[in-house]
Scaffold this active site. Structure first.
Site, PDB file in Angstrom:
ATOM      1  N   ILE A  12       9.720  -3.912   2.680  1.00 16.28           N
ATOM      2  CA  ILE A  12       8.637  -4.685   3.121  1.00 16.28           C
ATOM      3  C   ILE A  12       9.047  -6.028   3.375  1.00 16.28           C
ATOM      4  O   ILE A  12       8.801  -6.781   4.365  1.00 16.28           O
ATOM      5  CB  ILE A  12       7.474  -4.536   2.346  1.00 16.28           C
ATOM      6  CG1 ILE A  12       6.909  -3.007   2.266  1.00 16.28           C
ATOM      7  CG2 ILE A  12       6.344  -5.433   3.004  1.00 16.28           C
ATOM      8  CD1 ILE A  12       5.953  -2.854   1.109  1.00 16.28           C
ATOM      9  N   ASN A  32      18.353  -9.055  -6.083  1.00 10.90           N
ATOM     10  CA  ASN A  32      19.423  -8.445  -6.926  1.00 10.90           C
ATOM     11  C   ASN A  32      20.115  -7.209  -6.109  1.00 10.90           C
ATOM     12  O   ASN A  32      21.181  -6.644  -6.734  1.00 10.90           O
ATOM     13  CB  ASN A  32      19.147  -8.042  -8.473  1.00 10.90           C
ATOM     14  CG  ASN A  32      18.185  -6.994  -8.539  1.00 10.90           C
ATOM     15  OD1 ASN A  32      17.769  -6.395  -7.421  1.00 10.90           O
ATOM     16  ND2 ASN A  32      17.966  -6.599  -9.620  1.00 10.90           N
ATOM     17  N   SER A 124      -0.562  -3.698  -5.216  1.00 12.09           N
ATOM     18  CA  SER A 124      -0.626  -2.048  -4.615  1.00 12.09           C
ATOM     19  C   SER A 124      -2.252  -1.536  -4.611  1.00 12.09           C
ATOM     20  O   SER A 124      -2.781  -1.920  -5.664  1.00 12.09           O
ATOM     21  CB  SER A 124       0.303  -1.239  -5.370  1.00 12.09           C
ATOM     22  OG  SER A 124       0.296  -0.079  -4.945  1.00 12.09           O
ATOM     23  N   TYR A 148       3.964   1.878 -13.546  1.00 14.41           N
ATOM     24  CA  TYR A 148       4.335   0.995 -12.278  1.00 14.41           C
ATOM     25  C   TYR A 148       2.945   0.387 -11.961  1.00 14.41           C
ATOM     26  O   TYR A 148       2.768  -0.696 -11.811  1.00 14.41           O
ATOM     27  CB  TYR A 148       4.829   2.104 -11.142  1.00 14.41           C
ATOM     28  CG  TYR A 148       4.694   1.230  -9.794  1.00 14.41           C
ATOM     29  CD1 TYR A 148       5.438   0.062  -9.527  1.00 14.41           C
ATOM     30  CD2 TYR A 148       3.566   1.856  -8.994  1.00 14.41           C
ATOM     31  CE1 TYR A 148       5.125  -0.606  -8.214  1.00 14.41           C
ATOM     32  CE2 TYR A 148       3.568   1.041  -7.719  1.00 14.41           C
ATOM     33  CZ  TYR A 148       4.281   0.086  -7.286  1.00 14.41           C
ATOM     34  OH  TYR A 148       4.060  -0.762  -6.373  1.00 14.41           O
ATOM     35  N   LYS A 152       1.365  -3.832 -11.735  1.00  8.30           N
ATOM     36  CA  LYS A 152       0.827  -4.685 -10.822  1.00  8.30           C
ATOM     37  C   LYS A 152      -0.716  -4.959 -11.234  1.00  8.30           C
ATOM     38  O   LYS A 152      -0.786  -6.145 -11.012  1.00  8.30           O
ATOM     39  CB  LYS A 152       0.516  -3.600  -9.481  1.00  8.30           C
ATOM     40  CG  LYS A 152       1.774  -3.183  -8.875  1.00  8.30           C
ATOM     41  CD  LYS A 152       2.611  -4.368  -8.266  1.00  8.30           C
ATOM     42  CE  LYS A 152       3.690  -3.978  -7.495  1.00  8.30           C
ATOM     43  NZ  LYS A 152       4.661  -4.911  -7.242  1.00  8.30           N
ATOM     44  N   ASN A 178      -0.578   2.586   2.340  1.00  5.70           N
ATOM     45  CA  ASN A 178       0.575   3.131   2.473  1.00  5.70           C
ATOM     46  C   ASN A 178       1.548   2.591   3.326  1.00  5.70           C
ATOM     47  O   ASN A 178       1.391   3.311   4.684  1.00  5.70           O
ATOM     48  CB  ASN A 178       0.637   4.646   2.664  1.00  5.70           C
ATOM     49  CG  ASN A 178      -0.104   5.547   1.405  1.00  5.70           C
ATOM     50  OD1 ASN A 178      -1.130   5.122   0.663  1.00  5.70           O
ATOM     51  ND2 ASN A 178       0.450   6.428   0.800  1.00  5.70           N
ATOM     52  N   LEU A 199       5.714  10.494   1.358  1.00  9.68           N
ATOM     53  CA  LEU A 199       5.799  11.608   2.374  1.00  9.68           C
ATOM     54  C   LEU A 199       6.632  11.302   3.741  1.00  9.68           C
ATOM     55  O   LEU A 199       7.293  12.038   4.228  1.00  9.68           O
ATOM     56  CB  LEU A 199       4.325  11.550   2.907  1.00  9.68           C
ATOM     57  CG  LEU A 199       4.009  12.525   3.896  1.00  9.68           C
ATOM     58  CD1 LEU A 199       4.282  14.014   3.332  1.00  9.68           C
ATOM     59  CD2 LEU A 199       2.482  12.617   4.446  1.00  9.68           C
ATOM     60  N   ASP A 294      -2.347  12.783  -8.247  1.00  6.52           N
ATOM     61  CA  ASP A 294      -2.414  12.576  -6.901  1.00  6.52           C
ATOM     62  C   ASP A 294      -4.126  12.400  -6.521  1.00  6.52           C
ATOM     63  O   ASP A 294      -4.631  13.248  -7.125  1.00  6.52           O
ATOM     64  CB  ASP A 294      -2.013  13.311  -5.909  1.00  6.52           C
ATOM     65  CG  ASP A 294      -0.470  13.096  -5.511  1.00  6.52           C
ATOM     66  OD1 ASP A 294      -0.195  11.884  -5.831  1.00  6.52           O
ATOM     67  OD2 ASP A 294       0.067  13.544  -4.697  1.00  6.52           O
TER      68      ASP A 294
END
Ligand code: NAD
Ligand code: UFG
Length: 360
Positions: A12, A32, A124, A148, A152, A178, A199, A294
């Protein structure tokens, strides 16, 4: 006056650098290169015809990062740098918390020291956890379910506290849904390490012949065709959202969170069909068990970004698939070259979780 882009060599970040350079911003990149290659930045330069400074610096290296602040006049920061693989974060939580949180602490301390108080942070949709209450608006409960996502969520809270301590800060939290697709030039795109978790890169690697068949995780969800539904957003639209967020932090103090998505949900099977149509390739698939954690369905309420940032996603699913395919077929092995001559400072680059744990 420059925009500092942490993690600017990543997926991104590189697309956002293109948009920033295209509208005339001076850009300084810090990365990095743990999950990216210098070649992506070389191509950003090729696309835009512009040059910009790049520092090979780990955010955890305070001394190295301070050089970036002392050698440049930074006006605002877009903070992409972070580790982002959900499964890896479950296996190596300390690594994820340390990298994402400490990196942000070091960055914010230096921003404070150098009087830079305008920040756009990559959050996110993962902060919403596995809710099935759609569309998801920014005031939905925050309840990340993996390390993770928790990094955030925690960083969002830390940034809110930072503002409470000093109202001179202006911070935008962008909650991406996404991101998929690639720049229309086919020169930059997503270059995952190893077998993709997500995906779209998986589908495109099946289409190009690198992988044999897609596993579709679950066929019995309460969705239009039984497969999971997500809000896929073109990475170039997302990058343009950062420009709007940057305008916002120039003009308004405070901490503001925005969903960046399209507000539309597509199922896994719809994505497979759309990709086949865009690429002219067959994408073999088989149904397997649901993937743990999910949600069945996830898409954004995008009205806040529209009303307050003046941003809406413009590109549809066909363009997302066509652009992904152009990138994938032109670069079947991703970015293969490297360009050491672009590096200003050469600090050691970590190569694996194990390395990190041993050397730190
Ligand atoms: P990416 O891995 O391609 O880019 C992140 C970049 O940060 C990489 O170039 C990596 O080398 C760098 N980096 C990581 N830790 C660093 C450190 N300590 N010091 C310096 N550089 C470091 O990921 P992306 O897909 O471009 O994501 C960018 C940001 O957006 C991340 O914060 C990610 O969590 C967030 N995000 C991504 C998605 C997605 O699906 N891609 C969705 C929601 C949020
Ligand atoms: N899926 C498959 N097979 C695969 C990969 C995914 O069927 O090989 C399905 C998933 O079950 C889901 C959909 O495709 O229904 C999308 O899955 P992704 O892994 O591409 O994306 P997620 O929505 O699970 O998560 C992604 C990022 C998270 C981020 C979230 C919201 O991985 O980090 O989007 O931004 F938080």
């Amino acid at each position: 006056m420059a925009v500092l882009v942490t993690g600017g060599a990543g997926y991104i970040g590189s697309h956002t650098c293109v948009e920033l350079l295209n509208v005339g911003h001076e850009v300084v990149v810090v990365d990095n290169f743990f999950n990216s290659k210098l070649e992506s930045l070389k191509r950003v330069s090729d696309i835009t015809g512009k040059t910009f400074k790049t520092y090979n610096v780990d955010l955890l290296n305070q001394e190295g990062l301070e050089r970036v602040f002392s050698e440049n006049t930074i006006e605002s920061v877009i903070h992409f740098a972070g580790l982002k693989a959900v499964g890896e974060s479950v296996s190596f939580p300390l690594w994820y918390y340390h990298n994402n949180l400490t990196g942000t602490f070091v960055l914010c301390e230096l921003m404070k020291k150098y009087g830079v108080k305008k920040l756009v942070f990559s959050s996110s949709a993962t902060v919403y956890g596995s809710t099935d209450q759609v569309p998801i608006s920014e005031d939905a409960p925050i309840a990340a379910v993996n390390p993770y996502g928790k990094t955030k969520q925690i960083i969002e809270e830390i940034l809110r506290d930072l503002y409470i301590s000093d109202e001179g800060w202006s911070i935008t939290l962008l909650r991406y849904f996404n991101p998929i697709g690639a720049h229309e030039s086919g020169l930059i795109g997503e270059d995952p390490n190893g077998i993709p978790n997500n995906l779209m890169p998986y589908i495109s690697q099946v289409a190009v012949g690198k992988l044999q068949s897609l596993n579709i995780f679950g066929s019995d969800y309460s969705t239009k065709d039984g497969t999971g539904v997500r809000d896929y957003i073109h990475v170039v639209d997302l990058a343009k959202g950062h420009l709007k967020a940057l305008e916002k932090v120039q003009s308004l103090k405070g901490v503001n969170a925005y969903n960046l998505g399209t507000g539309k949900g597509y199922s896994v099977l719809e994505m497979v069909k759309a990709f086949e149509a865009a690429s002219g390739k067959k994408v073999s698939y088989a149904f397997t068990d649901r993937r743990l954690g999910d949600a069945a369905i996830c898409f954004a309420d995008v009205s806040k970004a529209k009303n307050e940032l003046g941003w809406v996603a413009a590109k549809g699913i066909n363009e997302m698939c066509q652009d992904t395919w152009r990138w994938q077929k032109n670069n079947p092995d991703g970015y293969v070259k490297n360009h050491d001559n672009l590096i200003e400072h050469d600090f050691p680059v970590r190569t694996s979780a194990a390395d990190f744990l041993v050397s730190n």
